[in-house]
Scaffold this motif. Structure first.
Motif, mmCIF file in Angstrom:
data_model
loop_
_atom_site.group_PDB
_atom_site.id
_atom_site.type_symbol
_atom_site.label_atom_id
_atom_site.label_comp_id
_atom_site.label_asym_id
_atom_site.label_seq_id
_atom_site.Cartn_x
_atom_site.Cartn_y
_atom_site.Cartn_z
ATOM 1 N N ASP A 137 0.819 -1.201 0.000
ATOM 2 C CA ASP A 137 0.000 0.000 0.000
ATOM 3 C C ASP A 137 0.864 1.268 0.000
ATOM 4 O O ASP A 137 0.518 2.263 -0.648
ATOM 5 C CB ASP A 137 -0.933 -0.003 1.214
ATOM 6 C CG ASP A 137 -1.939 -1.149 1.161
ATOM 7 O OD1 ASP A 137 -2.117 -1.737 0.069
ATOM 8 O OD2 ASP A 137 -2.526 -1.466 2.217
ATOM 9 N N ALA A 138 2.001 1.223 0.698
ATOM 10 C CA ALA A 138 2.900 2.378 0.716
ATOM 11 C C ALA A 138 3.551 2.573 -0.646
ATOM 12 O O ALA A 138 3.698 3.701 -1.122
ATOM 13 C CB ALA A 138 3.955 2.202 1.801
ATOM 14 N N LYS A 172 1.525 4.444 -3.292
ATOM 15 C CA LYS A 172 1.370 5.890 -3.179
ATOM 16 C C LYS A 172 2.342 6.650 -4.078
ATOM 17 O O LYS A 172 2.242 7.864 -4.215
ATOM 18 C CB LYS A 172 1.559 6.312 -1.724
ATOM 19 C CG LYS A 172 0.473 5.791 -0.789
ATOM 20 C CD LYS A 172 0.734 6.193 0.650
ATOM 21 C CE LYS A 172 -0.356 5.636 1.578
ATOM 22 N NZ LYS A 172 -0.085 5.984 3.002
ATOM 23 N N ASP A 173 3.307 5.935 -4.653
ATOM 24 C CA ASP A 173 4.287 6.582 -5.533
ATOM 25 C C ASP A 173 4.309 5.838 -6.865
ATOM 26 O O ASP A 173 5.222 5.069 -7.144
ATOM 27 C CB ASP A 173 5.666 6.566 -4.889
ATOM 28 C CG ASP A 173 6.564 7.654 -5.468
ATOM 29 O OD1 ASP A 173 6.424 7.946 -6.670
ATOM 30 O OD2 ASP A 173 7.377 8.207 -4.720
ATOM 31 N N THR A 222 2.329 -3.366 -6.441
ATOM 32 C CA THR A 222 1.157 -2.602 -6.040
ATOM 33 C C THR A 222 -0.135 -3.323 -6.438
ATOM 34 O O THR A 222 -1.195 -3.032 -5.897
ATOM 35 C CB THR A 222 1.163 -1.196 -6.666
ATOM 36 O OG1 THR A 222 1.083 -1.306 -8.090
ATOM 37 C CG2 THR A 222 2.433 -0.446 -6.292
#
Length: 252
Positions: free
Chosen positions: A50-51, A54-55, A83
């Motif tokens: 999930d982190a 974000k990118d 992801t």
């Protein structure tokens, strides 16, 4: 005879327009002693996914896969865009003993397969393997020879594994620093991460996941700038509870 009959006309090589990707793997111990911590590991992987999501720019530059091992080893989550990984479908579970030999042999097979499968589309940078373990290798399973087969390469002769990975050991619980220090490879570019006494395995696993994320994002950013390199988390970034030893240091 024309002036060109005996002249070899050279043409410029075609540009390599493949997409540059840095492949990362987690090679993780799921032996019986990891049983109490498997839930933490699965949650850490979900948070990691999930982190990373974000990118999205950097996620295009890095691929991630998971290989787990006990008495045997298996390709738990295939290399790719992490992801989009279905962590719930591929949850890890504890089983069996701790064969480092099986882990290293399987890791070599997976890297060779993945690079062969994707090389027409991707220009792969050298793989990086994070190795998480909480204990000793099974006695007499030949792990030293298996590790040599995974990592050794002689550029002059071409013998060995040309696609050898950067290998980054991460020890928690009862992992042996004397053993893991032998797995730092190459010693001038990798490091050993060891959970300190008093750091719980759950906390250490979370720190490992955070460290991997920092490494992948920083390494991915280097690829965006056109100068890809492996960037490992520093002692300051890891924070208290985990010690970072430079490759080649005597740690026990």
């Amino acid at each position: 005879m024309t002036v060109h009959d005996d002249i070899r006309i050279s043409r410029p090589a075609a540009a390599d327009d493949r997409y540059v990707v840095l492949p990362f793997y987690l090679l993780c111990d799921v032996s019986g002693s990891m049983g109490p911590h498997i839930g933490t590991l699965n949650q850490a992987l979900a948070d990691f996914r999930d982190a990373l999501a974000k990118d999205p720019v950097l996620s295009d530059k890095v691929q991630f896969g998971v290989v787990d091992f006990s008495d045997d080893a298996r390709d738990a989550i295939p290399l790719g865009d992490f992801t989009a990984a279905d962590i719930e479908k591929h949850r890890l579970s504890a089983r069996g003993g701790t064969s480092y030999a099986a882990a290293f042999t399987k890791m070599g097979e997976v890297i060779e397969r993945d690079i062969a499968a994707g090389r027409s589309q991707f220009k792969y940078f050298r793989p990086a393997v994070y190795f998480l373990t909480d204990g000793y290798p099974n006695g007499g399973d030949g792990w030293q020879a298996a590790f040599a087969a995974l990592t050794e390469f002689d550029p002059a002769s071409g013998h060995g594994n040309k696609s050898y990975p950067l290998f980054v050991p991460f020890g928690i619980g009862d992992a042996d620093t004397a053993v893991l220090s032998q797995l730092v490879y190459p010693k001038d570019r990798s490091a050993l991460f060891m959970a300190n006494a008093g750091t719980s395995p759950a906390e250490a696993i979370q720190k490992m996941a955070q460290g991997m994320l920092k490494s992948m994002l920083a390494s991915g950013q280097s690829a965006v700038t056109g100068r890809p390199q492996h960037i490992l988390p520093t002692q300051q970034e890891m924070g208290p509870g985990v010690s970072v030893y430079a490759g080649g240091d005597y740690v026990s």
